[in-house]
Design an enzyme around this catalytic site. Structure first.
Site, PDB file in Angstrom:
ATOM      1  N   CYS A 143      -8.342 -25.080  16.662  1.00 19.44           N
ATOM      2  CA  CYS A 143      -6.976 -24.753  16.246  1.00 19.44           C
ATOM      3  C   CYS A 143      -5.984 -25.147  17.347  1.00 19.44           C
ATOM      4  CB  CYS A 143      -6.851 -23.266  15.911  1.00 19.44           C
ATOM      5  SG  CYS A 143      -6.661 -22.188  17.331  1.00 19.44           S
ATOM      6  N   ASP A 146       0.866  -1.179   0.000  1.00 11.09           N
ATOM      7  CA  ASP A 146       0.000   0.000   0.000  1.00 11.09           C
ATOM      8  C   ASP A 146       0.906   1.232   0.000  1.00 11.09           C
ATOM      9  OD1 ASP A 146      -2.249   1.550  -0.018  1.00 11.09           O
ATOM     10  OD2 ASP A 146      -3.107   0.760   1.838  1.00 11.09           O
TER      11      ASP A 146
HETATM   12  N1  GUN Z   1      -6.411   0.916   3.303  1.00 17.39           N
HETATM   13  C1  GUN Z   1      -7.677   0.978   3.786  1.00 17.39           C
HETATM   14  N2  GUN Z   1      -8.427   1.814   3.042  1.00 17.39           N
HETATM   15  C2  GUN Z   1      -7.636   2.272   2.059  1.00 17.39           C
HETATM   16  C3  GUN Z   1      -7.861   3.155   0.935  1.00 17.39           C
HETATM   17  O1  GUN Z   1      -8.944   3.687   0.705  1.00 17.39           O
HETATM   18  N3  GUN Z   1      -6.789   3.374   0.100  1.00 17.39           N
HETATM   19  C4  GUN Z   1      -5.572   2.796   0.321  1.00 17.39           C
HETATM   20  N4  GUN Z   1      -4.582   3.032  -0.544  1.00 17.39           N
HETATM   21  N5  GUN Z   1      -5.348   1.969   1.360  1.00 17.39           N
HETATM   22  C5  GUN Z   1      -6.371   1.715   2.217  1.00 17.39           C
HETATM   23 ZN    ZN Z   2      -8.720 -21.376  17.898  1.00 17.68          ZN
END
Ligand code: GUN
Ligand code: ZN
Length: 672
Positions: A285, A98
């Site tokens: 688990c 991200d």
């Molecule tokens: N992580 C959670 N929501 C978002 C979003 O709207 N854009 C990005 N790039 N990362 C996220």
């Molecule tokens: Zn468990």
């Protein structure tokens, strides 16, 4: 138009393929430089520099980490630039990064530009990178949503210009305005991205606004290309996965596994448990079988957090596997209906899907391995019911109808159980209708009206519902009957149907009907009606207008094959009661149905392969009937509409046009 779309998109859509479908859900494979991902997939969030758990040991095939956090920290940045991100976070498989947009949404600012972060992601060897989108929160003023959307789109465009080989995410924004979400999805879909996250939904999930989440997801996915996976960003709670998959989401990321563990909470497929309230550990688990709640509560914080995180990962991956299984066997809706009972607002979200029935129906395969199980009034909104009520209109009405109650399925083999009291609620006693002028129709929940000739078709024969009906079912069937009987001059109703579905409220005058009623299902009527229902009005006549020979199974007594002389026209498949065409059937249907109905059109290159009976790959398809569903019998033609072959569609019409990888039609026979 279709053709142009197809050519425009031919560029780089080569890394995703659908293997199985149910609802809008897909089991697929996504190829990345560091390996192939089976979707739906859950990507644990890895905190660069802080990670204590080896998520691969608990089922992770792909992970997500944050390029901005790496970029901002000198030590992490240098190491990532030198050794690559895979080495940095010690994960050899596919890594998605991200961009820092989430930090932007939290703190209002980040210390990096879009161009810088895209270039950085490429340099550290990310498999799929993300541009710096603006996550517009829910329920803001429209003006703000529009302004920010513009910037998000500009940055997406810029990311494409900056990247070299990097596969790119492009996040759908638009706040809670469905039309802005659609507009954004459409615009991004026309650009060369590989994955589409749906962004800024975390605030909706945190405040249980699942009803709006459905609007956001559905207005996005219905405008995104079907040939790219969609990532529901920030969705990490397993109780939400099946619903999101049924709406067409393929990827999830979970920070929840560690965040919930930090807060001494256990993720479960149907909700969350607090460790402080536990008398027993709730699952099988290794954590839940090796420790008691008291032992965990007595542990030092870090050890407990890691153990609870392991439980959370185990449960989350088990749910993903369960979803794969459900899609492959065709029971995804059953799973969704169970999971959505975990919270009243999830149930509300499920109910909101009713507003997207038309769209969902087009994606949902009409024939499945699993029976349809009714789980409550929400099942009345399922695509199968919606589709049946449309398709039953394809059958030409007769003069008279006899409405009978349900018996054991298939109904036509258990008619002796029907009580013999009937009433005429419409028409005259002296109306001289012979048995041929009379349609016999079973009235049942949830499919409403089932002409007896169709009683062996999927899902009319393969469904179960309680015999004690809920109020919603009664009202729905009452409304269906109200419309259905309009087309008949005479209506005779079993006393049981009259009472159960309250027809006497509408027809206060009724004659007791004392003449003997003979119920027979004629074989030729049956095959024609099935064909009309399956291929469209008039198809029964077109396929079987000659003097046909019907061959039945010696074992079951059911119709198997229909011939004209020595020539096989079609075979009725035992498992779901639908027609599988033979060469002569395909020819007759091709003559009858106007172009492009039921057709998949292939280009010149594919023509010889189609004629040889080889399967049709999506990249050779230049046009097709947009109304084709997956798993239907389709005609394969060339641009001049010459019939080349016929087969079974693997995808629906929209998907066939959109994909450039994988099979579109499994050819049964060529040489036509
Ligand atoms: N992580 C959670 N929501 C978002 C979003 O709207 N854009 C990005 N790039 N990362 C996220
Ligand atoms: Zn468990």
């Amino acid at each position: 138009m279709n053709r142009i779309l197809k050519i425009l998109r031919k560029v780089k859509n080569l890394n995703f393929e659908i293997k199985y479908k149910d609802g809008r859900g897909r089991v697929g494979i996504l190829k990345t430089p560091h390996g192939t991902i089976k979707t739906p997939a859950l990507m644990p969030v890895i905190h660069p520099g802080k990670q204590t758990i080896q998520v691969a040991d608990y089922g992770a095939e792909v992970v997500i980490t944050n390029a901005y956090l790496i970029y901002k920290n000198d030590e992490l940045r240098e190491k990532a630039l030198q050794d690559g991100v895979h080495e940095l976070i010690n994960f050899p498989g596919p890594i998605i990064t991200d961009s820092g947009s989430f930090q932007l949404s939290l703190y209002g600012d980040v210390e990096v530009s879009n161009q810088e972060i895209v270039e950085f992601q490429e340099k550290i060897g990310t498999d799929i990178g993300t541009s710096l989108d603006l996550p517009t929160p829910p329920s803001v003023k429209r003006e703000r949503a529009e302004k920010e959307l513009k910037i998000t789109l500009q940055r997406a465009q810029e990311a494409l210009e900056v990247r070299k080989e990097l596969m790119l995410n492009s996040v759908v924004q638009g706040s809670t305005f469905p039309d802005l979400r659609s507009e954004c999805a459409q615009a991004l879909g026309e650009m060369d991205f590989q994955v589409h996250p749906i962004g800024a939904v975390v605030p909706l999930m945190e405040s249980y606004r699942y009803h709006e989440l459905v609007d956001v997801v559905m207005s996005s996915v219905s405008y995104l290309p079907d040939s790219r996976p969609r990532h529901l960003m920030g969705a990490g709670h397993p109780m939400l996965f099946s619903l999101a998959v049924a709406m067409g989401c393929d990827l999830f990321d979970s920070a929840a596994y560690i965040l919930y563990a930090e807060a001494d909470r256990l993720l479960m497929p149907n909700g969350t448990l607090k460790l402080e309230n536990l008398y027993e550990m709730p699952c099988s688990c290794e954590v839940c079988t090796n420790y008691t709640p008291d032992e965990l509560r007595g542990m030092e914080k870090e050890k407990r957090r890691d153990l609870l995180a392991i439980h959370n990962l185990r449960v989350s991956f088990a749910e993903i596997r369960m979803i794969h299984q459900a899609i492959i066997e065709g029971s995804l809706w059953e799973l969704v209906e169970q999971r959505c009972r975990a919270h009243p607002f999830l149930l509300e979200a499920l109910r909101n899907l009713k507003n997207y029935q038309d769209d969902l129906e087009k994606y949902d395969p009409p024939y499945k391995k699993s029976a349809f199980f009714y789980s409550g009034p929400e099942s009345l909104n399922r695509p199968e019911v919606h589709r049946h009520l449309e398709r039953v209109k394809r059958i030409p009405p007769k003069k008279s109808v006899l409405l009978i109650p349900r018996t054991t399925k298939p109904y036509s083999e258990h008619l002796h159980h029907i009580p013999l009291e009937f009433y005429r609620i419409k028409g005259e006693p002296n109306l001289e209708n012979s048995a041929e002028d009379r349609q016999v129709t079973v009235v049942d929940v949830p499919f409403g009206v089932i002409p007896l000739e169709l009683d062996q078709l999927y899902p009319l024969a393969q469904n179960e519902s309680p015999r004690i009906h809920d109020e919603d079912s009664i009202l729905m069937v009452k409304n269906i009957l109200h419309d259905y009987i309009k087309d008949f001059e005479e209506v005779i109703v079993s006393e049981k149907v009259l009472r159960t579905f309250r027809l006497d409220e509408e027809f206060p005058t009724k004659d007791e009907y004392s003449e003997p009623l003979e119920i027979i299902v004629d074989d030729v009527e049956r095959i024609k009606m099935i064909a009309d229902y399956q291929f469209g009005s008039g198809s029964g006549e077109a396929l079987f207008n000659t003097s046909v020979q019907i061959v039945k199974s010696r074992k079951t007594g059911k119709i198997r094959h229909v011939y004209d002389g020595d020539e096989l026209i079609a075979t009725l498949r035992a498992s779901d009661g639908i027609f599988v065409l033979a060469r002569e059937g395909a020819r007759r249907l091709h003559r009858y149905l106007p172009y492009p109905k039921n057709r998949v059109v292939v280009n010149e290159d594919a023509e010889p392969f189609a004629r040889e009976g080889k399967s049709i790959f999506a990249k050779f398809v230049i046009n097709c009937d947009i109304n084709i569903h997956a798993k239907e019998e389709v005609l394969i033609v060339n641009e001049e509409d010459q019939l080349l072959a016929f087969g079974k569609s693997i995808l629906n019409g929209k998907e066939i046009l959109d994909f450039n990888t994988g099979q579109a039609v499994k050819t049964r026979k060529g040489g036509l």
